[in-house]
Scaffold this motif. Structure first.
Motif, PDB file in Angstrom:
ATOM      1  N   GLY A  85       1.023  -1.233   0.124  1.00  0.00           N
ATOM      2  CA  GLY A  85       0.110  -0.060   0.104  1.00  0.00           C
ATOM      3  C   GLY A  85       0.844   1.309  -0.055  1.00  0.00           C
ATOM      4  O   GLY A  85       0.584   2.407  -0.561  1.00  0.00           O
ATOM      5  N   LEU A  86       1.986   1.155   0.875  1.00  0.00           N
ATOM      6  CA  LEU A  86       3.006   2.315   0.655  1.00  0.00           C
ATOM      7  C   LEU A  86       3.529   2.321  -0.717  1.00  0.00           C
ATOM      8  O   LEU A  86       3.790   3.682  -0.996  1.00  0.00           O
ATOM      9  CB  LEU A  86       3.993   2.224   1.877  1.00  0.00           C
ATOM     10  CG  LEU A  86       3.260   1.971   3.364  1.00  0.00           C
ATOM     11  CD1 LEU A  86       4.141   1.901   4.389  1.00  0.00           C
ATOM     12  CD2 LEU A  86       2.658   3.601   3.632  1.00  0.00           C
ATOM     13  N   LEU A  87       4.037   1.454  -1.212  1.00  0.00           N
ATOM     14  CA  LEU A  87       4.616   1.529  -2.711  1.00  0.00           C
ATOM     15  C   LEU A  87       3.784   2.126  -3.450  1.00  0.00           C
ATOM     16  O   LEU A  87       4.110   2.791  -4.169  1.00  0.00           O
ATOM     17  CB  LEU A  87       5.194   0.129  -2.612  1.00  0.00           C
ATOM     18  CG  LEU A  87       6.629  -0.220  -2.038  1.00  0.00           C
ATOM     19  CD1 LEU A  87       6.838  -1.812  -2.152  1.00  0.00           C
ATOM     20  CD2 LEU A  87       7.677   0.544  -2.029  1.00  0.00           C
ATOM     21  N   LEU A  93       1.580   8.627  -6.706  1.00  0.00           N
ATOM     22  CA  LEU A  93       1.621  10.138  -6.480  1.00  0.00           C
ATOM     23  C   LEU A  93       2.830  10.860  -7.226  1.00  0.00           C
ATOM     24  O   LEU A  93       2.842  11.916  -7.845  1.00  0.00           O
ATOM     25  CB  LEU A  93       1.980  10.364  -4.753  1.00  0.00           C
ATOM     26  CG  LEU A  93       0.859  10.160  -3.759  1.00  0.00           C
ATOM     27  CD1 LEU A  93       1.587  10.304  -2.450  1.00  0.00           C
ATOM     28  CD2 LEU A  93      -0.031  11.041  -4.031  1.00  0.00           C
ATOM     29  N   PHE A  94       3.880  10.080  -7.236  1.00  0.00           N
ATOM     30  CA  PHE A  94       5.231  10.738  -7.685  1.00  0.00           C
ATOM     31  C   PHE A  94       5.547  10.392  -9.181  1.00  0.00           C
ATOM     32  O   PHE A  94       6.127  11.486  -9.865  1.00  0.00           O
ATOM     33  CB  PHE A  94       6.369  10.403  -6.883  1.00  0.00           C
ATOM     34  CG  PHE A  94       6.271  10.805  -5.468  1.00  0.00           C
ATOM     35  CD1 PHE A  94       5.916  11.930  -5.205  1.00  0.00           C
ATOM     36  CD2 PHE A  94       6.440   9.846  -4.497  1.00  0.00           C
ATOM     37  CE1 PHE A  94       5.724  12.328  -3.752  1.00  0.00           C
ATOM     38  CE2 PHE A  94       6.066  10.079  -3.048  1.00  0.00           C
ATOM     39  CZ  PHE A  94       5.846  11.319  -2.894  1.00  0.00           C
ATOM     40  N   VAL A  95       5.211   9.224  -9.908  1.00  0.00           N
ATOM     41  CA  VAL A  95       5.763   8.923 -11.257  1.00  0.00           C
ATOM     42  C   VAL A  95       4.688   9.730 -12.155  1.00  0.00           C
ATOM     43  O   VAL A  95       5.329  10.594 -13.033  1.00  0.00           O
ATOM     44  CB  VAL A  95       5.542   7.399 -11.384  1.00  0.00           C
ATOM     45  CG1 VAL A  95       5.631   7.066 -12.616  1.00  0.00           C
ATOM     46  CG2 VAL A  95       6.452   6.643 -10.565  1.00  0.00           C
ATOM     47  N   PRO A  96       3.385   9.545 -11.959  1.00  0.00           N
ATOM     48  CA  PRO A  96       2.819  10.526 -13.024  1.00  0.00           C
ATOM     49  C   PRO A  96       2.892  11.948 -12.924  1.00  0.00           C
ATOM     50  O   PRO A  96       3.024  12.678 -13.890  1.00  0.00           O
ATOM     51  CB  PRO A  96       1.223  10.114 -12.451  1.00  0.00           C
ATOM     52  CG  PRO A  96       1.339   8.815 -12.111  1.00  0.00           C
ATOM     53  CD  PRO A  96       2.475   8.754 -11.189  1.00  0.00           C
ATOM     54  N   ALA A  97       2.947  12.467 -11.718  1.00  0.00           N
ATOM     55  CA  ALA A  97       3.606  13.772 -11.581  1.00  0.00           C
ATOM     56  C   ALA A  97       4.728  14.257 -12.047  1.00  0.00           C
ATOM     57  O   ALA A  97       4.482  15.361 -12.819  1.00  0.00           O
ATOM     58  CB  ALA A  97       3.406  14.156  -9.971  1.00  0.00           C
ATOM     59  N   LEU A  98       5.790  13.385 -12.105  1.00  0.00           N
ATOM     60  CA  LEU A  98       6.831  13.618 -12.835  1.00  0.00           C
ATOM     61  C   LEU A  98       6.518  13.688 -14.216  1.00  0.00           C
ATOM     62  O   LEU A  98       7.278  14.698 -14.750  1.00  0.00           O
ATOM     63  CB  LEU A  98       7.981  12.693 -12.364  1.00  0.00           C
ATOM     64  CG  LEU A  98       9.362  12.675 -13.075  1.00  0.00           C
ATOM     65  CD1 LEU A  98      10.021  14.049 -12.714  1.00  0.00           C
ATOM     66  CD2 LEU A  98      10.177  11.484 -12.526  1.00  0.00           C
TER      67      LEU A  98
END
Length: 221
Positions: A85-87, A93-98
């Motif tokens: 769940g944390l992964l 959160l971070f990959v699509p935002a990048l």
């Protein structure tokens, strides 16, 4: 503008939420909100596993394991799902935002992460709908009536294709809407480019999900 980020407002009033987010000079409560969605993701994954959903491979070993060993494996399974769940939260959160940040001339990366935090909340809500489907109807996630997985099973018997279409659901339409509103407001890019990047990004994630389901790692261990 110095206002606190309110994620629930983002789901209820995305246009107004992203207008405010665009104008914010300081993101008050940013770290707390990101930590909150991480915790929520871990709780949702933990809740689903605590109800026995996804434990079929372990249940088959019930008669061959001692009670202590079985309980230990159940605990390790729960712990593994919480870590998953944390992964999952970190990736969403971070990959699509990048990826969205790479097409932006002025968008701030942290604000795009906030956009994805709304997406994560939607995806967690979708995962919660799997609970009654599994417990009361014995349906897998790709057989949700809210997805195209059901239609795919009438068209073909190829698992990979079924898993891929099973990833597309009514919740993903909500995801598209939120991502478009956020990326459009924050990056000021052309509509065709925004839709292309959103579509390709989601197709990438769906393909990975379908491929992992197709491999069925539980049978490889």
């Amino acid at each position: 503008m110095h206002k606190e980020v309110k994620l629930i407002r983002g789901l209820r009033q995305p246009s107004y939420f992203f207008y405010q987010l665009k104008e914010m000079e300081v993101l008050r409560g940013y770290r707390q909100k990101i930590l909150l969605v991480f915790i929520l993701s871990a709780l949702v994954f933990g809740l689903i596993s605590s109800l026995g959903i996804g434990m079929d491979p372990l249940s088959k070993e019930l008669t061959t394991l001692s009670p202590f060993t079985f309980e230990m494996e159940k605990f390790l399974f729960l712990l593994g799902r919480i870590i998953s769940g944390l992964l999952y939260a970190a990736i969403i959160l971070f990959v699509p935002a990048l990826i969205f940040w790479t097409i932006s001339d002025e968008g701030e990366y942290r604000k795009l992460v906030i956009t994805q935090s709304l997406v994560l909340l939607i995806l967690l809500i979708e995962r919660l709908t799997y609970i009654p489907l599994s417990l009361f109807l014995s349906l897998d996630w790709f057989s949700s009536p809210l997805s195209l997985g059901v239609i795919a099973q009438y068209i073909t018997s190829k698992p990979l294709f079924i898993y891929l279409l099973g990833c597309f659901s009514l919740f993903k339409i909500w995801v598209f809407y939120i991502q478009y509103k956020g990326v459009k407001r924050l990056t000021q890019q052309k509509n065709w480019l925004i839709w292309l990047v959103i579509l390709l990004t989601n197709l990438l994630f769906w393909s990975v999900t379908a491929f992992m389901a197709f491999l069925d790692f539980s049978k490889l261990i």
